[in-house]
Scaffold this motif. Structure first.
Motif, PDB file in Angstrom:
ATOM      1  N   THR A 134       0.684  10.546  96.836  1.00 31.94           N
ATOM      2  CA  THR A 134       0.291  11.642  98.031  1.00 31.94           C
ATOM      3  C   THR A 134       0.332  12.971  97.609  1.00 31.94           C
ATOM      4  OG1 THR A 134       0.857   9.790  99.459  1.00 31.94           O
ATOM      5  CG2 THR A 134       0.243  12.232 100.411  1.00 31.94           C
ATOM      6  N   TRP A 135       1.456  12.918  96.696  1.00 35.76           N
ATOM      7  CA  TRP A 135       1.393  14.583  96.232  1.00 35.76           C
ATOM      8  C   TRP A 135       0.514  14.661  95.082  1.00 35.76           C
ATOM      9  CZ3 TRP A 135       7.175  16.213  94.034  1.00 35.76           C
ATOM     10  CH2 TRP A 135       6.958  17.584  94.025  1.00 35.76           C
ATOM     11  N   CYS A 136       0.280  13.891  94.287  1.00 30.73           N
ATOM     12  CA  CYS A 136      -0.885  14.105  93.280  1.00 30.73           C
ATOM     13  C   CYS A 136      -2.007  14.450  93.946  1.00 30.73           C
ATOM     14  CB  CYS A 136      -0.704  12.796  92.538  1.00 30.73           C
ATOM     15  SG  CYS A 136       0.456  12.597  91.163  1.00 30.73           S
ATOM     16  N   VAL A 137      -2.492  13.542  94.986  1.00 31.03           N
ATOM     17  CA  VAL A 137      -3.662  13.946  95.715  1.00 31.03           C
ATOM     18  C   VAL A 137      -3.846  15.293  96.388  1.00 31.03           C
ATOM     19  CG1 VAL A 137      -4.958  13.365  97.635  1.00 31.03           C
ATOM     20  CG2 VAL A 137      -4.120  11.404  96.340  1.00 31.03           C
ATOM     21  N   ALA A 138      -2.554  15.793  96.927  1.00 31.46           N
ATOM     22  CA  ALA A 138      -2.518  16.863  97.415  1.00 31.46           C
ATOM     23  C   ALA A 138      -2.737  18.206  96.493  1.00 31.46           C
ATOM     24  CB  ALA A 138      -1.166  17.381  98.029  1.00 31.46           C
ATOM     25  N   THR A 139      -2.113  18.175  95.083  1.00 29.86           N
ATOM     26  CA  THR A 139      -2.232  18.862  94.165  1.00 29.86           C
ATOM     27  C   THR A 139      -3.605  19.201  93.686  1.00 29.86           C
ATOM     28  OG1 THR A 139       0.088  18.571  93.348  1.00 29.86           O
ATOM     29  CG2 THR A 139      -1.391  19.475  91.648  1.00 29.86           C
ATOM     30  N   ALA A 140      -4.410  17.729  93.486  1.00 33.08           N
ATOM     31  CA  ALA A 140      -5.684  17.811  92.970  1.00 33.08           C
ATOM     32  C   ALA A 140      -6.745  18.711  93.800  1.00 33.08           C
ATOM     33  CB  ALA A 140      -6.112  16.412  92.843  1.00 33.08           C
ATOM     34  N   VAL A 141      -6.558  18.485  95.250  1.00 34.80           N
ATOM     35  CA  VAL A 141      -7.504  18.851  96.240  1.00 34.80           C
ATOM     36  C   VAL A 141      -7.335  20.409  96.562  1.00 34.80           C
ATOM     37  CG1 VAL A 141      -8.048  16.525  96.907  1.00 34.80           C
ATOM     38  CG2 VAL A 141      -6.408  18.026  98.247  1.00 34.80           C
ATOM     39  N   GLN A 142      -6.259  21.013  96.096  1.00 37.18           N
ATOM     40  CA  GLN A 142      -5.844  22.147  96.798  1.00 37.18           C
ATOM     41  C   GLN A 142      -6.809  23.114  96.096  1.00 37.18           C
ATOM     42  OE1 GLN A 142      -1.702  23.600  95.941  1.00 37.18           O
ATOM     43  NE2 GLN A 142      -1.781  24.782  97.917  1.00 37.18           N
ATOM     44  N   ASN A 143      -7.739  24.035  97.040  1.00 38.52           N
ATOM     45  CA  ASN A 143      -8.496  25.036  96.438  1.00 38.52           C
ATOM     46  C   ASN A 143      -9.386  24.460  95.407  1.00 38.52           C
ATOM     47  OD1 ASN A 143      -7.065  27.019  98.367  1.00 38.52           O
ATOM     48  ND2 ASN A 143      -5.507  27.280  96.614  1.00 38.52           N
ATOM     49  N   ASN A 144     -10.088  23.187  95.537  1.00 39.01           N
ATOM     50  CA  ASN A 144     -10.790  22.606  94.513  1.00 39.01           C
ATOM     51  C   ASN A 144     -11.546  21.676  95.241  1.00 39.01           C
ATOM     52  OD1 ASN A 144     -11.772  21.330  92.413  1.00 39.01           O
ATOM     53  ND2 ASN A 144      -9.687  20.978  91.294  1.00 39.01           N
ATOM     54  N   ALA A 145     -12.872  22.363  95.443  1.00 38.49           N
ATOM     55  CA  ALA A 145     -13.995  21.592  96.264  1.00 38.49           C
ATOM     56  C   ALA A 145     -14.360  20.407  95.583  1.00 38.49           C
ATOM     57  CB  ALA A 145     -15.106  22.753  96.363  1.00 38.49           C
ATOM     58  N   PRO A 146     -14.567  20.312  94.194  1.00 32.20           N
ATOM     59  CA  PRO A 146     -15.065  19.126  93.567  1.00 32.20           C
ATOM     60  C   PRO A 146     -14.022  17.799  93.698  1.00 32.20           C
ATOM     61  CG  PRO A 146     -15.376  20.767  91.951  1.00 32.20           C
ATOM     62  CD  PRO A 146     -14.391  21.324  93.233  1.00 32.20           C
ATOM     63  N   CYS A 147     -12.771  18.300  93.999  1.00 32.02           N
ATOM     64  CA  CYS A 147     -11.953  17.063  94.193  1.00 32.02           C
ATOM     65  C   CYS A 147     -11.906  16.763  95.720  1.00 32.02           C
ATOM     66  CB  CYS A 147     -10.458  17.639  93.697  1.00 32.02           C
ATOM     67  SG  CYS A 147     -10.310  17.230  91.707  1.00 32.02           S
ATOM     68  N   GLN A 148     -12.009  17.711  96.549  1.00 31.57           N
ATOM     69  CA  GLN A 148     -12.286  17.607  97.800  1.00 31.57           C
ATOM     70  C   GLN A 148     -13.451  16.749  98.265  1.00 31.57           C
ATOM     71  OE1 GLN A 148     -12.167  22.009  98.653  1.00 31.57           O
ATOM     72  NE2 GLN A 148     -10.530  21.448 100.481  1.00 31.57           N
ATOM     73  N   GLU A 149     -14.500  16.829  97.571  1.00 30.93           N
ATOM     74  CA  GLU A 149     -15.610  16.064  97.712  1.00 30.93           C
ATOM     75  C   GLU A 149     -15.403  14.499  97.002  1.00 30.93           C
ATOM     76  OE1 GLU A 149     -18.764  13.660  96.350  1.00 30.93           O
ATOM     77  OE2 GLU A 149     -17.611  14.566  95.099  1.00 30.93           O
ATOM     78  N   ARG A 150     -14.670  14.560  96.111  1.00 26.17           N
ATOM     79  CA  ARG A 150     -14.331  13.087  95.614  1.00 26.17           C
ATOM     80  C   ARG A 150     -13.323  12.436  96.936  1.00 26.17           C
ATOM     81  NH1 ARG A 150     -16.959   9.919  93.618  1.00 26.17           N
ATOM     82  NH2 ARG A 150     -18.264  11.056  94.720  1.00 26.17           N
ATOM     83  N   LEU A 151     -12.323  13.151  97.268  1.00 22.89           N
ATOM     84  CA  LEU A 151     -11.298  12.443  98.251  1.00 22.89           C
ATOM     85  C   LEU A 151     -12.290  11.881  99.405  1.00 22.89           C
ATOM     86  CD1 LEU A 151      -8.664  11.970  98.708  1.00 22.89           C
ATOM     87  CD2 LEU A 151      -8.573  14.200 100.136  1.00 22.89           C
ATOM     88  N   VAL A 152     -13.164  12.857  99.883  1.00 20.64           N
ATOM     89  CA  VAL A 152     -13.993  12.306 100.918  1.00 20.64           C
ATOM     90  C   VAL A 152     -14.954  11.135 100.620  1.00 20.64           C
ATOM     91  CG1 VAL A 152     -15.933  13.309 102.602  1.00 20.64           C
ATOM     92  CG2 VAL A 152     -14.040  14.574 102.003  1.00 20.64           C
TER      93      VAL A 152
END
Length: 271
Positions: A134-152
């Motif tokens: 979960t920590w890795c997920v949080a670090t990846a998506v923080q202020n990072n739209a491409p990773c936020q898109e992948r998470l969704v």
């Protein structure tokens, strides 16, 4: 071009750290040379030898790239090898988290196909593995739209909402088990529950999530929804489905987001 640049850097380093050869002095001039050397004092402006960039060395001599290190970390953390210890898996995830602090490396998660196995670890049987994933997920998506898109796109927001509210994320299905096998197993479980009258077993109730993991899931949600409307919309929709009184929120409205996150934090504290 990159290789030429590396070679140029290596040549520059070699020149800076080389010594100038001197001819053998004659006996008559030796005394004069020693006297001049004694009078010559080192100045603070003299250049000191610099160390060669480790990344440059890796490029020149074939060291592992960040992408290779990321792949190795995820492979190690998700391996089914029983000889790999829990501490070793946690170290691998810690290394991954540090690597993806770089936005470029975080965006490699998608290109390397690492998002799916990483999200799969949210359902791992060990709480500390779930926390680190979960920590890795949080670090990846923080202020990072491409990773936020992948998470969704991969349903990660739904899983984080469930975890934040205290539900254990389901473990990924075994590769060997097909849809028919999973359906049969569920039917057998429901039949057994009907005989014993165990309503909770019949509905497949999940165990409660660990408190520390819940805190990290709330943090990951906070990182995922800020300034990315699709993630914010999924989050509020999921919260309403689970009985929370939440209105639609603008992903750029930090105060409104803080209210939602603070409410989730309070629920964790009271759990």
């Amino acid at each position: 071009m990159a290789q030429n640049k590396s070679l140029n850097e290596l040549l520059k380093w070699s020149i800076e750290n080389s010594t100038t050869p001197q001819s053998n002095p004659s006996p008559d001039s030796a005394a004069d040379t020693e006297g001049a050397a004694a009078q010559q004092q080192p100045t603070s402006t003299e250049a000191t030898p610099r160390n060669l960039d480790p990344e440059l060395l890796a490029q020149l001599f074939g060291g592992p790239s960040d992408a290779e290190l990321m792949q190795a970390a995820v492979a190690h953390a998700t391996s089914r090898d029983p000889e790999i210890t829990l501490e070793s898996r946690l170290t691998a995830l810690d290394n991954l988290e540090q690597l993806i602090e770089s936005l470029d490396n975080a965006n490699l998660l998608s290109k390397l196909g690492l998002w799916t196995p990483l999200l799969g670890l949210l359902g791992h049987g060990e709480a500390r593995i779930r926390l680190m994933a979960t920590w890795c997920v949080a670090t990846a998506v923080q202020n990072n739209a491409p990773c936020q898109e992948r998470l969704v796109a991969l349903g990660g927001v739904e899983r984080l909402v469930a975890m934040a509210l205290g539900e254990r994320a389901s473990a990924p299905a075994e590769e060997e088990a097909g849809e028919e096998g999973q359906q049969k197993q569920q039917e057998e479980s429901n039949d057994a529950a009907a005989v014993t009258g165990d309503a909770e077993t019949a509905t497949g109730a999940q165990n409660e999530e660990d408190k520390d993991v819940r805190r990290k899931a709330v943090y990951a949600l906070s990182c995922a929804v800020r300034n990315y409307q699709p993630a914010m919309d999924v989050c509020t929709s999921q919260l309403r489905k689970k009985g929370e009184q939440v209105e639609n929120i603008d992903a750029a409205d930090m105060d409104a987001i803080n209210d939602v996150i603070d409410n989730l934090k309070e629920k964790v504290m009271k759990a």
